[in-house]
Every structure is written in structure tokens, then in C-alpha cells.
Design a protein around this motif. Structure first.
Motif, short mmCIF file in Angstrom:
data_model
loop_
_atom_site.label_atom_id
_atom_site.label_comp_id
_atom_site.label_asym_id
_atom_site.label_seq_id
_atom_site.Cartn_x
_atom_site.Cartn_y
_atom_site.Cartn_z
N THR A 155 -145.11 80.76 -20.65
CA THR A 155 -143.65 80.72 -20.63
C THR A 155 -143.16 79.90 -19.44
O THR A 155 -143.92 79.65 -18.49
CB THR A 155 -143.05 82.13 -20.51
N VAL A 156 -141.89 79.55 -19.48
CA VAL A 156 -141.28 78.81 -18.37
C VAL A 156 -141.35 79.64 -17.09
O VAL A 156 -141.65 79.11 -16.01
CB VAL A 156 -139.83 78.44 -18.71
N GLY A 157 -141.09 80.92 -17.17
CA GLY A 157 -141.15 81.78 -15.99
C GLY A 157 -142.53 81.82 -15.37
O GLY A 157 -142.68 81.80 -14.14
N GLN A 158 -143.55 81.87 -16.20
CA GLN A 158 -144.93 81.85 -15.68
C GLN A 158 -145.24 80.51 -15.04
O GLN A 158 -145.94 80.46 -14.01
CB GLN A 158 -145.92 82.15 -16.80
N LEU A 159 -144.73 79.43 -15.59
CA LEU A 159 -144.92 78.11 -14.98
C LEU A 159 -144.25 78.06 -13.62
O LEU A 159 -144.84 77.58 -12.64
CB LEU A 159 -144.36 77.01 -15.88
N LEU A 160 -143.05 78.57 -13.52
CA LEU A 160 -142.32 78.59 -12.25
C LEU A 160 -143.12 79.37 -11.20
O LEU A 160 -143.28 78.92 -10.07
CB LEU A 160 -140.95 79.22 -12.45
N GLN B 116 -144.97 77.88 -7.67
CA GLN B 116 -144.68 78.42 -6.34
C GLN B 116 -145.95 78.63 -5.50
O GLN B 116 -145.88 78.72 -4.29
CB GLN B 116 -143.91 79.72 -6.45
N THR B 117 -147.11 78.68 -6.15
CA THR B 117 -148.36 78.88 -5.41
C THR B 117 -148.88 77.57 -4.81
O THR B 117 -149.89 77.59 -4.11
CB THR B 117 -149.46 79.46 -6.33
N GLN B 118 -148.17 76.45 -5.04
CA GLN B 118 -148.62 75.15 -4.55
C GLN B 118 -148.39 74.97 -3.05
O GLN B 118 -148.89 74.01 -2.47
CB GLN B 118 -147.92 74.02 -5.31
N GLY B 119 -147.62 75.84 -2.43
CA GLY B 119 -147.38 75.73 -0.99
C GLY B 119 -146.03 76.29 -0.61
O GLY B 119 -145.21 76.64 -1.48
N ARG C 5 -135.46 68.23 -6.37
CA ARG C 5 -136.10 66.92 -6.21
C ARG C 5 -136.19 66.56 -4.73
O ARG C 5 -137.22 66.08 -4.25
CB ARG C 5 -135.30 65.88 -6.98
N GLU C 6 -135.12 66.79 -4.01
CA GLU C 6 -135.08 66.49 -2.58
C GLU C 6 -136.04 67.38 -1.79
O GLU C 6 -136.78 66.90 -0.94
CB GLU C 6 -133.66 66.64 -2.05
N GLN C 7 -136.04 68.66 -2.07
CA GLN C 7 -136.89 69.60 -1.35
C GLN C 7 -138.38 69.33 -1.59
O GLN C 7 -139.18 69.46 -0.68
CB GLN C 7 -136.56 71.04 -1.75
N LEU C 8 -138.73 68.98 -2.82
CA LEU C 8 -140.13 68.78 -3.16
C LEU C 8 -140.60 67.35 -2.91
O LEU C 8 -141.80 67.07 -2.92
CB LEU C 8 -140.38 69.17 -4.62
N TRP D 220 -142.87 74.62 -2.00
CA TRP D 220 -142.69 74.94 -3.42
C TRP D 220 -142.06 76.33 -3.57
O TRP D 220 -141.17 76.53 -4.38
CB TRP D 220 -144.02 74.88 -4.17
N LYS D 221 -142.54 77.26 -2.78
CA LYS D 221 -142.00 78.63 -2.84
C LYS D 221 -140.54 78.65 -2.39
O LYS D 221 -139.71 79.32 -2.98
CB LYS D 221 -142.85 79.56 -1.97
N LEU D 222 -140.23 77.90 -1.34
CA LEU D 222 -138.85 77.83 -0.86
C LEU D 222 -137.93 77.20 -1.90
O LEU D 222 -136.83 77.70 -2.14
CB LEU D 222 -138.78 77.00 0.43
#
Length: 82
Positions: free
Chosen positions: A28-33, A37-40, A10-13, A43-45
Motif C-alpha cells: 500500500t501507499v502507507g507501507q511505502l511511505l 522513512q527508514t532511508q535516513g 522535493r526541497e527537503q529530500l 527522509w523521516k523528517l
């Protein structure tokens, strides 16, 4: 679907969550994750550490759990105590 972020995520994003349609091809949850991560870079960090726990509709699940458009998905870091 509603995606909630807790703890350091929450803090990082800089947000507690978001409401969005389930992205095409995400089942799946993994595919959502991976999709999030492609949002920037931030997000990846935040989400690319491999140390993210998941809950779907308040039930703990692993990355293989199926999700649908009406679900609530919570993402949070592991919690340690002492």
C-alpha cells in the motif's frame, strides 16, 4: 516503480524522484511511505509529518491504496492558497 516528490518534499529530500523496485512486503501507499522513512533522518523528517498527500498513476488516493511495481506514486505536501 517510480516515486515522485513535489513541493517542500522535493526541497527537503534534494531530489524530484526515484526509480526503484517495490520493496518486499510493501503493498500500500502507507507501507511505502513507512519504508521510505527508514532511508535516513532527512527522509523521516520530510515524510513523517502525517501531512503527505498521495497520488497513484495520477489519481488521488489515501494511504490504504494498493500499489504495484509498475506504478507511479507521487508524494506531496498539502497545498494552501489564498
Amino acid at each position: 516503480m517510480k516515486v515522485l516528490f513535489f513541493g517542500s518534499l522535493r526541497e527537503q529530500l534534494g531530489m524530484g524522484g526515484l526509480s526503484t523496485a517495490l520493496p518486499d512486503g510493501v503493498e500500500t501507499v502507507g507501507q511505502l511511505l513507512t519504508n521510505l522513512q527508514t532511508q535516513g533522518d532527512e527522509w523521516k523528517l520530510a515524510l513523517g509529518t502525517g501531512n503527505v498527500l498521495f497520488a497513484v498513476n495520477q489519481d488521488m488516493v489515501d494511504e490504504h491504496a494498493a500499489i504495484s511495481d509498475g506504478d507511479e506514486v507521487a508524494l506531496f505536501p498539502p497545498v494552501t492558497g489564498g
